[in-house]
Design an enzyme around this catalytic site. Sequence first.
Site, PDB file in Angstrom:
ATOM      1  N   CYS A 111      10.893   2.622   9.037  1.00  0.00           N
ATOM      2  CA  CYS A 111       9.676   2.025   9.594  1.00  0.00           C
ATOM      3  C   CYS A 111       9.685   0.828  10.453  1.00  0.00           C
ATOM      4  O   CYS A 111       9.298   0.642  11.171  1.00  0.00           O
ATOM      5  CB  CYS A 111       8.473   2.164   8.480  1.00  0.00           C
ATOM      6  SG  CYS A 111       8.205   3.516   7.478  1.00  0.00           S
ATOM      7  N   HIS A 243       2.864  -2.936   9.287  1.00  0.00           N
ATOM      8  CA  HIS A 243       3.188  -1.337   9.418  1.00  0.00           C
ATOM      9  C   HIS A 243       1.929  -0.698   8.746  1.00  0.00           C
ATOM     10  O   HIS A 243       1.225  -1.170   7.560  1.00  0.00           O
ATOM     11  CB  HIS A 243       4.426  -1.262   8.548  1.00  0.00           C
ATOM     12  CG  HIS A 243       4.775   0.108   8.474  1.00  0.00           C
ATOM     13  ND1 HIS A 243       4.587   1.306   9.401  1.00  0.00           N
ATOM     14  CD2 HIS A 243       5.175   1.195   7.420  1.00  0.00           C
ATOM     15  CE1 HIS A 243       4.870   2.467   8.889  1.00  0.00           C
ATOM     16  NE2 HIS A 243       5.152   2.027   7.807  1.00  0.00           N
ATOM     17  N   ASN A 273       0.580   7.360   8.652  1.00  0.00           N
ATOM     18  CA  ASN A 273       1.875   6.549   8.849  1.00  0.00           C
ATOM     19  C   ASN A 273       2.794   7.029  10.061  1.00  0.00           C
ATOM     20  O   ASN A 273       3.255   8.021   9.877  1.00  0.00           O
ATOM     21  CB  ASN A 273       2.552   6.702   7.425  1.00  0.00           C
ATOM     22  CG  ASN A 273       3.852   5.734   7.385  1.00  0.00           C
ATOM     23  OD1 ASN A 273       4.483   5.241   8.379  1.00  0.00           O
ATOM     24  ND2 ASN A 273       4.459   5.741   6.204  1.00  0.00           N
TER      25      ASN A 273
HETATM   26  O1  UT7 Z   1       6.405   3.886   5.365  1.00  0.00           O
HETATM   27  C1  UT7 Z   1       7.328   3.608   4.601  1.00  0.00           C
HETATM   28  C2  UT7 Z   1       6.428   3.047   3.216  1.00  0.00           C
HETATM   29  N1  UT7 Z   1       5.730   3.978   2.538  1.00  0.00           N
HETATM   30  C3  UT7 Z   1       4.718   3.535   1.766  1.00  0.00           C
HETATM   31  O2  UT7 Z   1       4.757   2.352   1.752  1.00  0.00           O
HETATM   32  C4  UT7 Z   1       3.849   4.385   1.083  1.00  0.00           C
HETATM   33  C5  UT7 Z   1       3.779   3.999  -0.524  1.00  0.00           C
HETATM   34  N2  UT7 Z   1       3.160   4.479  -1.574  1.00  0.00           N
HETATM   35  C6  UT7 Z   1       1.813   4.896  -1.252  1.00  0.00           C
HETATM   36  O3  UT7 Z   1       1.056   4.536  -0.201  1.00  0.00           O
HETATM   37  C7  UT7 Z   1       0.916   5.606  -2.440  1.00  0.00           C
HETATM   38  O4  UT7 Z   1       1.896   5.390  -3.620  1.00  0.00           O
HETATM   39  C8  UT7 Z   1       0.519   7.080  -2.168  1.00  0.00           C
HETATM   40  C9  UT7 Z   1      -0.645   6.979  -0.952  1.00  0.00           C
HETATM   41  C10 UT7 Z   1       1.571   7.770  -1.723  1.00  0.00           C
HETATM   42  C11 UT7 Z   1      -0.019   7.423  -3.499  1.00  0.00           C
HETATM   43  O5  UT7 Z   1      -0.835   6.680  -4.048  1.00  0.00           O
HETATM   44  P1  UT7 Z   1      -1.024   6.096  -5.597  1.00  0.00           P
HETATM   45  O6  UT7 Z   1      -2.112   5.562  -5.977  1.00  0.00           O
HETATM   46  O7  UT7 Z   1       0.398   5.588  -5.734  1.00  0.00           O
HETATM   47  O8  UT7 Z   1      -1.007   7.921  -6.181  1.00  0.00           O
HETATM   48  P2  UT7 Z   1       0.039   8.215  -7.359  1.00  0.00           P
HETATM   49  O9  UT7 Z   1       1.493   8.739  -6.565  1.00  0.00           O
HETATM   50  O10 UT7 Z   1       0.251   7.357  -8.473  1.00  0.00           O
HETATM   51  O11 UT7 Z   1      -0.614   9.748  -7.655  1.00  0.00           O
HETATM   52  C12 UT7 Z   1      -1.687   9.353  -8.440  1.00  0.00           C
HETATM   53  C13 UT7 Z   1      -2.417  10.807  -8.698  1.00  0.00           C
HETATM   54  C14 UT7 Z   1      -1.241  11.991  -9.146  1.00  0.00           C
HETATM   55  O12 UT7 Z   1      -1.901  12.847 -10.218  1.00  0.00           O
HETATM   56  P3  UT7 Z   1      -1.588  12.341 -11.810  1.00  0.00           P
HETATM   57  O13 UT7 Z   1      -0.294  12.411 -12.107  1.00  0.00           O
HETATM   58  O14 UT7 Z   1      -2.394  11.056 -11.953  1.00  0.00           O
HETATM   59  O15 UT7 Z   1      -2.605  13.408 -12.414  1.00  0.00           O
HETATM   60  C15 UT7 Z   1      -0.810  12.625  -8.217  1.00  0.00           C
HETATM   61  O16 UT7 Z   1      -0.555  14.107  -8.516  1.00  0.00           O
HETATM   62  O17 UT7 Z   1      -2.660  11.529  -7.457  1.00  0.00           O
HETATM   63  C16 UT7 Z   1      -2.167  12.952  -7.360  1.00  0.00           C
HETATM   64  N3  UT7 Z   1      -1.996  12.997  -6.005  1.00  0.00           N
HETATM   65  C17 UT7 Z   1      -2.879  13.667  -5.037  1.00  0.00           C
HETATM   66  N4  UT7 Z   1      -4.220  13.873  -5.367  1.00  0.00           N
HETATM   67  C18 UT7 Z   1      -4.883  14.521  -4.497  1.00  0.00           C
HETATM   68  C19 UT7 Z   1      -0.999  12.664  -5.385  1.00  0.00           C
HETATM   69  N5  UT7 Z   1      -1.109  13.301  -3.906  1.00  0.00           N
HETATM   70  C20 UT7 Z   1      -2.298  13.775  -3.732  1.00  0.00           C
HETATM   71  C21 UT7 Z   1      -3.272  14.224  -2.673  1.00  0.00           C
HETATM   72  N6  UT7 Z   1      -4.660  14.656  -3.208  1.00  0.00           N
HETATM   73  N7  UT7 Z   1      -2.870  14.407  -1.573  1.00  0.00           N
END
Ligand code: UT7
Length: 316
Positions: A111, A243, A273
């Site tokens: 990125c 970003h 992104n």
């Molecule tokens: O550009 C390079 C840098 N990249 C970034 O900076 C990205 C950094 N990370 C993020 O932006 C966030 O971590 C995400 C948007 C990717 C995810 O958000 P989060 O609040 O960290 O969610 P999580 O990964 O902790 O997942 C929470 C829950 C999980 O379910 P359980 O295990 O709590 O039951 C996931 O399985 O949300 C679930 N989940 C979804 N649910 C609905 C993951 N993806 C999805 C989805 N729709 N698309």
Amino acid sequence: MVRIIGVGSYAPETYITNEDFEKFMDTSDEWITERSGIKKRHISPPEITTSEIAYRASLRALDMAGISAEDLDLILVATSSPDSLTPSTACILSAKLGVKHKPCFDISAACPGFIYGVEIARGLLKTGDYKYILVVGVESGTKFIDWNDRSTAVLFGDAGGACILTQDETDRGILSTFISGDGYLAELLKIEVGTAYPVGSWGVRMKGREVFRNAVVQMGEAAIKALEKANLKPEEIDWLIPHQANLRIIEATRERLGLPREKVYVNIDEYGNTSAASIPVALEEMLDKGLLKDGNVVLCVSFGAGFTWGSLLMKW
Ligand code: UT7
């Protein structure tokens, strides 16, 4: 000073909304919007390759700079989704632009790749051996997406942004840059395409929560480093261009700097992104909207796979 004299961007016309995802994946507009801030993302069809996006963005940048492609002394393309491993996307782009016998190479810095590119261009321009350098941040990364993985598929989009840099006698230009990285955390965010992976196992893999935590810390640190180098305070910034990976990361960076919301440019809802493209795409949009004015102090900051991070402070 070394400064940007031309900016251009391009995003494929086709896009997918959160509602479109709901039709084939266990996800919802509510989850995607709340967790990331994304509403839609542009998706390139097979014939619109990374070099093609770069080409369309570069034509616009050349036009704004008022120079022709033959005037370029170097072409740098920052991308994590090259047309091919070799030749570089920069070489393919040079042929599309009709440029002959000029150096071209790709930068793999995820990125912040565009900021890495500007850092390289700035150093080379200062030698006096180069007059005009094209730096492109571009992705067609949705071509690597595993459409069965809801934790990554909904996040990424395709686009490209191009800038022409030169050195002139004005007092406008790059005030400071900062780049850094940490390969010990490489496992947390990867595009698994390469000699370490069997053919056919392509995909973007991310430990979202850990990436999030690191992004919040390093985006803030990078922002402060660039300001310190230029001896400026956060309140002297007119625009923060972060970003666009996650609205909550953008908010955390804004809070760390103590900036009001109206000084932060956000378009993640429209693009998702776009990795290396996000900052130059934002620059062109801001110019188009008349938001970026001559003399504005602009701080760009980014974080991505590697991990890599960096910042770029400019007087526009
Ligand atoms: O550009 C390079 C840098 N990249 C970034 O900076 C990205 C950094 N990370 C993020 O932006 C966030 O971590 C995400 C948007 C990717 C995810 O958000 P989060 O609040 O960290 O969610 P999580 O990964 O902790 O997942 C929470 C829950 C999980 O379910 P359980 O295990 O709590 O039951 C996931 O399985 O949300 C679930 N989940 C979804 N649910 C609905 C993951 N993806 C999805 C989805 N729709 N698309």
